[in-house]
Design a protein around this motif. Structure first.
Motif, PDB file in Angstrom:
ATOM      1  N   GLN A   2       0.732  -1.269   0.026  1.00  0.00           N
ATOM      2  CA  GLN A   2      -0.022   0.087   0.076  1.00  0.00           C
ATOM      3  C   GLN A   2       0.856   1.268   0.057  1.00  0.00           C
ATOM      4  OE1 GLN A   2      -3.042  -0.013   3.129  1.00  0.00           O
ATOM      5  NE2 GLN A   2      -3.169   2.184   2.899  1.00  0.00           N
ATOM      6  N   LEU A   3       0.543   2.268  -0.597  1.00  0.00           N
ATOM      7  CA  LEU A   3       1.368   3.539  -0.912  1.00  0.00           C
ATOM      8  C   LEU A   3       0.302   4.684  -0.617  1.00  0.00           C
ATOM      9  CD1 LEU A   3       3.860   5.350  -1.510  1.00  0.00           C
ATOM     10  CD2 LEU A   3       3.191   4.892  -3.784  1.00  0.00           C
ATOM     11  N   ASP A   4       0.405   5.347   0.441  1.00  0.00           N
ATOM     12  CA  ASP A   4      -0.615   6.355   0.725  1.00  0.00           C
ATOM     13  C   ASP A   4      -0.102   7.598   0.185  1.00  0.00           C
ATOM     14  OD1 ASP A   4      -1.633   4.370   2.517  1.00  0.00           O
ATOM     15  OD2 ASP A   4      -0.932   5.197   4.404  1.00  0.00           O
ATOM     16  N   GLN A   5      -1.403   8.518   0.228  1.00  0.00           N
ATOM     17  CA  GLN A   5      -0.945   9.862  -0.201  1.00  0.00           C
ATOM     18  C   GLN A   5       0.142  10.683   0.841  1.00  0.00           C
ATOM     19  OE1 GLN A   5      -1.966  11.234  -3.212  1.00  0.00           O
ATOM     20  NE2 GLN A   5      -0.629  12.672  -2.760  1.00  0.00           N
ATOM     21  N   ASN A   6       0.955  11.335   0.250  1.00  0.00           N
ATOM     22  CA  ASN A   6       1.671  12.042   1.159  1.00  0.00           C
ATOM     23  C   ASN A   6       0.870  13.327   1.885  1.00  0.00           C
ATOM     24  OD1 ASN A   6       1.575  13.704  -1.449  1.00  0.00           O
ATOM     25  ND2 ASN A   6       2.908  15.072  -0.540  1.00  0.00           N
ATOM     26  N   TYR A   7       1.423  13.491   3.063  1.00  0.00           N
ATOM     27  CA  TYR A   7       0.737  14.555   3.810  1.00  0.00           C
ATOM     28  C   TYR A   7       1.548  15.278   4.608  1.00  0.00           C
ATOM     29  CZ  TYR A   7       1.635  11.848   7.863  1.00  0.00           C
ATOM     30  OH  TYR A   7       2.403  11.047   8.976  1.00  0.00           O
ATOM     31  N   PRO A   8       1.497  16.643   4.524  1.00  0.00           N
ATOM     32  CA  PRO A   8       0.559  17.415   3.893  1.00  0.00           C
ATOM     33  C   PRO A   8       0.985  17.656   2.394  1.00  0.00           C
ATOM     34  CG  PRO A   8       2.085  19.084   5.067  1.00  0.00           C
ATOM     35  CD  PRO A   8       2.484  17.605   5.451  1.00  0.00           C
ATOM     36  N   ASN A   9      -0.199  17.906   1.764  1.00  0.00           N
ATOM     37  CA  ASN A   9      -0.185  18.040   0.248  1.00  0.00           C
ATOM     38  C   ASN A   9      -1.007  19.229  -0.180  1.00  0.00           C
ATOM     39  OD1 ASN A   9       0.818  17.437  -2.319  1.00  0.00           O
ATOM     40  ND2 ASN A   9      -0.735  15.911  -2.825  1.00  0.00           N
ATOM     41  N   PRO A  10      -0.713  20.240  -0.841  1.00  0.00           N
ATOM     42  CA  PRO A  10       0.510  20.761  -0.957  1.00  0.00           C
ATOM     43  C   PRO A  10       1.400  20.917   0.351  1.00  0.00           C
ATOM     44  CG  PRO A  10      -1.192  22.061  -1.915  1.00  0.00           C
ATOM     45  CD  PRO A  10      -1.782  20.994  -1.137  1.00  0.00           C
ATOM     46  N   PHE A  11       2.783  21.004   0.112  1.00  0.00           N
ATOM     47  CA  PHE A  11       3.603  21.029   1.244  1.00  0.00           C
ATOM     48  C   PHE A  11       4.835  22.240   0.896  1.00  0.00           C
ATOM     49  CE2 PHE A  11       5.653  17.974  -1.432  1.00  0.00           C
ATOM     50  CZ  PHE A  11       7.034  18.248  -1.226  1.00  0.00           C
ATOM     51  N   ASN A  12       5.194  22.438   1.939  1.00  0.00           N
ATOM     52  CA  ASN A  12       6.478  23.416   1.966  1.00  0.00           C
ATOM     53  C   ASN A  12       7.018  23.488   3.263  1.00  0.00           C
ATOM     54  OD1 ASN A  12       8.534  25.166   1.335  1.00  0.00           O
ATOM     55  ND2 ASN A  12       7.308  26.825   1.421  1.00  0.00           N
ATOM     56  N   PRO A  13       8.234  23.062   3.807  1.00  0.00           N
ATOM     57  CA  PRO A  13       9.068  22.336   2.907  1.00  0.00           C
ATOM     58  C   PRO A  13       9.221  21.002   2.662  1.00  0.00           C
ATOM     59  CG  PRO A  13      10.519  23.040   4.680  1.00  0.00           C
ATOM     60  CD  PRO A  13       8.816  23.385   5.045  1.00  0.00           C
ATOM     61  N   GLU A  14       8.675  20.202   3.740  1.00  0.00           N
ATOM     62  CA  GLU A  14       8.730  18.864   3.958  1.00  0.00           C
ATOM     63  C   GLU A  14       7.493  18.106   4.201  1.00  0.00           C
ATOM     64  OE1 GLU A  14      11.772  17.379   6.939  1.00  0.00           O
ATOM     65  OE2 GLU A  14       9.780  16.936   8.113  1.00  0.00           O
ATOM     66  N   THR A  15       7.182  16.986   3.568  1.00  0.00           N
ATOM     67  CA  THR A  15       6.025  16.251   3.510  1.00  0.00           C
ATOM     68  C   THR A  15       6.492  14.705   4.073  1.00  0.00           C
ATOM     69  OG1 THR A  15       4.192  15.456   2.174  1.00  0.00           O
ATOM     70  CG2 THR A  15       6.257  15.437   1.134  1.00  0.00           C
ATOM     71  N   THR A  16       5.341  13.869   4.279  1.00  0.00           N
ATOM     72  CA  THR A  16       5.670  12.445   4.738  1.00  0.00           C
ATOM     73  C   THR A  16       4.945  11.509   3.941  1.00  0.00           C
ATOM     74  OG1 THR A  16       5.666  13.312   7.140  1.00  0.00           O
ATOM     75  CG2 THR A  16       5.508  10.937   6.685  1.00  0.00           C
ATOM     76  N   ILE A  17       5.714  10.622   3.434  1.00  0.00           N
ATOM     77  CA  ILE A  17       4.911   9.564   2.744  1.00  0.00           C
ATOM     78  C   ILE A  17       4.929   8.285   3.460  1.00  0.00           C
ATOM     79  CG2 ILE A  17       5.307   8.149   0.714  1.00  0.00           C
ATOM     80  CD1 ILE A  17       6.827  10.373  -0.515  1.00  0.00           C
ATOM     81  N   LEU A  18       3.953   7.395   3.708  1.00  0.00           N
ATOM     82  CA  LEU A  18       3.734   6.220   4.356  1.00  0.00           C
ATOM     83  C   LEU A  18       3.514   4.992   3.302  1.00  0.00           C
ATOM     84  CD1 LEU A  18       1.243   7.538   7.054  1.00  0.00           C
ATOM     85  CD2 LEU A  18       3.544   6.954   7.333  1.00  0.00           C
ATOM     86  N   PHE A  19       3.904   4.057   3.353  1.00  0.00           N
ATOM     87  CA  PHE A  19       3.885   2.761   2.777  1.00  0.00           C
ATOM     88  C   PHE A  19       3.646   1.524   3.558  1.00  0.00           C
ATOM     89  CE2 PHE A  19       8.373   3.428   2.607  1.00  0.00           C
ATOM     90  CZ  PHE A  19       8.848   1.998   2.481  1.00  0.00           C
TER      91      PHE A  19
END
Length: 85
Positions: A2-19
């Motif tokens: 499973q690949l989740d949508q990154n959060y936050p999105n849109p972002f600046n300067p950092e985002t998190t991706i869960l899988f």
């Protein structure tokens, strides 16, 4: 897998991706620009089964849309994210 949508999105300067991986396997998680050029290789190695979290910092890249793609065995999935300055 499973690949989740990154959060936050849109972002600046950092985002998190869960899988999530159901078993130990070689995983690649790569960020691409709109032209398909590799921007960042976030994961490239064996990951244990379970839920994983990866942070992506958009330092040095322009505002706009990017894609992140996970590959593991025969599983491939791509999602999009937006960098806003």
């Amino acid at each position: 897998f499973q690949l989740d949508q990154n959060y936050p999105n849109p972002f600046n300067p950092e985002t998190t991706i869960l899988f999530t991986t159901p078993e130990r396997d070689h995983v690649r998680l790569i960020v691409y620009d709109l032209l398909g050029r590799e921007v960042a290789r976030l994961v490239d190695g064996y990951q244990e089964a379970g839920r994983h979290s990866v942070r992506f910092r958009a330092d040095g890249i322009a505002s706009g849309m990017y894609f992140y793609r996970i590959e593991s065995g025969s599983f491939v999935e791509t999602k999009r994210m937006i960098v806003m300055r």
